[in-house]
Design a protein around this motif. Structure first.
Motif, short mmCIF file in Angstrom:
data_model
loop_
_atom_site.label_atom_id
_atom_site.label_comp_id
_atom_site.label_asym_id
_atom_site.label_seq_id
_atom_site.Cartn_x
_atom_site.Cartn_y
_atom_site.Cartn_z
N PHE A 252 0.83 -1.20 0.00
CA PHE A 252 0.00 0.00 0.00
C PHE A 252 0.87 1.25 0.00
N GLU A 253 1.97 1.19 0.74
CA GLU A 253 2.88 2.32 0.76
C GLU A 253 3.43 2.59 -0.64
N GLN A 254 3.78 1.50 -1.33
CA GLN A 254 4.33 1.65 -2.67
C GLN A 254 3.29 2.22 -3.63
N SER A 255 2.07 1.69 -3.57
CA SER A 255 1.01 2.18 -4.46
C SER A 255 0.66 3.63 -4.14
N ARG A 283 -7.57 18.90 -12.14
CA ARG A 283 -6.84 18.12 -11.13
C ARG A 283 -6.79 16.66 -11.59
N PRO A 284 -5.61 16.04 -11.52
CA PRO A 284 -5.51 14.65 -12.00
C PRO A 284 -6.21 13.67 -11.08
N PHE A 285 -6.82 12.68 -11.66
CA PHE A 285 -7.39 11.58 -10.89
C PHE A 285 -6.62 10.32 -11.21
N ILE A 286 -6.27 9.58 -10.19
CA ILE A 286 -5.53 8.33 -10.38
C ILE A 286 -6.18 7.22 -9.57
N GLN A 287 -6.38 6.09 -10.20
CA GLN A 287 -6.89 4.91 -9.51
C GLN A 287 -5.82 3.84 -9.58
N THR A 288 -5.40 3.32 -8.45
CA THR A 288 -4.35 2.30 -8.41
C THR A 288 -4.96 0.93 -8.14
N PHE A 289 -4.61 -0.03 -8.98
CA PHE A 289 -5.00 -1.42 -8.75
C PHE A 289 -3.75 -2.24 -8.49
N VAL A 290 -3.71 -2.99 -7.40
CA VAL A 290 -2.63 -3.93 -7.16
C VAL A 290 -3.14 -5.29 -7.61
N VAL A 291 -2.57 -5.81 -8.66
CA VAL A 291 -3.09 -7.02 -9.30
C VAL A 291 -2.23 -8.23 -8.93
N PHE A 292 -2.89 -9.31 -8.54
CA PHE A 292 -2.20 -10.54 -8.18
C PHE A 292 -2.59 -11.65 -9.14
N THR A 293 -1.77 -12.70 -9.17
CA THR A 293 -2.15 -13.87 -9.94
C THR A 293 -3.42 -14.46 -9.34
N ASP A 294 -4.13 -15.20 -10.14
CA ASP A 294 -5.39 -15.79 -9.68
C ASP A 294 -5.15 -16.87 -8.63
N SER A 295 -3.91 -17.34 -8.49
CA SER A 295 -3.63 -18.39 -7.50
C SER A 295 -3.19 -17.83 -6.15
N SER A 296 -3.03 -16.52 -6.05
CA SER A 296 -2.61 -15.92 -4.78
C SER A 296 -3.81 -15.74 -3.85
N ASP A 297 -3.62 -16.08 -2.57
CA ASP A 297 -4.66 -15.86 -1.56
C ASP A 297 -4.37 -14.54 -0.87
N ILE A 298 -5.16 -13.51 -1.15
CA ILE A 298 -4.92 -12.19 -0.57
C ILE A 298 -5.98 -11.85 0.47
N SER A 299 -6.69 -12.87 0.95
CA SER A 299 -7.81 -12.63 1.86
C SER A 299 -7.35 -12.09 3.22
N GLN A 300 -6.09 -12.31 3.60
CA GLN A 300 -5.61 -11.87 4.91
C GLN A 300 -4.97 -10.48 4.89
#
Length: 349
Positions: A252-255, A283-300
């Motif tokens: 999150f810090e990086q994004s 004023r610029p608008f930016i939306q950041t998506f952090v994308v993971f492989t479909d096999s990664s569990d990011i629920s935690q």
């Protein structure tokens, strides 16, 4: 019994006598090798471009009299042929050579100063070949099993190679979203450097938000469970082993940093072009998506304190409908065509 594959050692130097001397010494001490000589960086780059990862060890001279130096082409070599182990060769004194090689960082395996002694040459080539074998085994395992998270985290070269493969997959998906992304010169761009920070993939949306920017930070963590929060380093569990990634900052810090860097860059571009209107539409608008492989569990992963413009998702959820609902649900802005072009033409300079 199958014949063992010959190792390819490349020697690059503008002095033919030096190349010939190094080749004679290597052939005297190594049986199962093949030698290729290159007199210029142009010859070397052409060969590597057509034969990526064929060279096992590259002895690369720093200075060629005119044109590019060995240091200049290091990024090209490492991005095109990640498996090649590079030993820099310099005619300068050892102290200078060491300072130069320190600036080259992880892109090189070692360096030698001219004149090279026979003992030093043989020892360093043996070490480089052994390292190459280990590296090749890890890379092959990663490609075949797609589960070697430890290798990705422990080896920056493996991480970059895997990351590029996933980036390409994300990029191809973006290109197919013709309703959303500009399909011309500006979409998508890869490996953008903004204020010294590398952004994996960047794309610009089409109307109704002409200069909305989407950032995709592609994290390649296959078959792994991720945990952590905005205030912690990312922890990864793979094959029952928990690892804390020290190779990169918090997700999150990086994004959030990318968000701020691009915002500042766009605002500066507008100021430099005499657009001082602080109206919301500029004023610029930016939306950041952090994308993971479909096999990664990011629920935690705890996103409670993440920037409100940062979203985590799996590649399978990166769809046109998803982007339309998240980005185009914002208030519509009509931005003059000349303003949009100024931003697009200057953002990545």
């Amino acid at each position: 019994m199958a014949t063992e594959h010959k190792k390819l050692i490349a020697i690059t130097d503008d002095d033919g006598n030096i190349r010939a001397s190094l080749e004679r010494t290597l052939l005297k001490h190594f049986d199962n090798i093949e030698i290729k000589q290159f007199a210029t960086t142009i010859e070397l780059k052409k060969f590597i471009l057509n034969n990526p990862n064929i060279i096992d060890v590259l002895i690369l001279d720093i200075h060629f009299g005119i044109g590019e130096t060995g240091i200049d082409i290091l990024p090209f070599i490492k991005s095109t042929s990640q498996m090649t182990q590079i030993i820099l060769l310099t005619a300068m004194e050892r102290a200078y050579g060491q300072s130069v090689t320190e600036s080259a960082g992880d892109m090189i395996f070692d360096f030698m100063s001219k004149p090279v002694t026979e003992t030093e040459l043989i020892i360093k080539i043996k070490k480089a070949l052994a390292h190459n074998d280990t590296f090749a085994d890890k890379f092959k395992d990663l490609e075949n099993k797609n589960t070697v998270l430890t290798s990705i985290l422990d080896n920056a070269n493996l991480q970059n190679a895997a990351g590029r493969a996933f980036e390409k997959e994300v990029g191809e998906k973006i290109k197919g979203m013709s309703r959303i992304f500009m399909q011309g010169e500006f979409a998508p761009k890869n490996n953008i450097i903004i204020n010294g920070q590398e952004i994996d993939t960047i794309a610009f949306t089409a109307a109704p938000l002409p200069f909305s920017v989407l950032l995709f930070e592609a994290k390649y963590f296959p078959n792994a469970k991720l945990s952590g929060s905005v205030n912690e380093a990312t922890k990864v569990i793979s094959n029952g082993t928990e690892i804390t990634s020290e190779k990169r900052r918090n997700l999150f810090e990086q994004s959030d940093n990318q968000f701020k860097q691009v915002s500042k860059r766009i605002e500066k571009i507008l100021r430099d072009n005499n657009f001082n209107n602080r109206d919301e539409k500029l004023r610029p608008f930016i939306q950041t998506f952090v994308v993971f492989t479909d096999s990664s569990d990011i629920s935690q992963l705890n996103t409670a304190n993440a920037n409100k413009y940062i979203k985590l998702l799996k590649l399978q959820n990166l769809t046109q409908d998803f982007i339309i609902k998240t980005v185009f649900s914002l208030p519509k802005r009509t931005v003059p065509e000349n303003v949009k072009n100024i931003i697009l033409n200057n953002l990545t300079k």
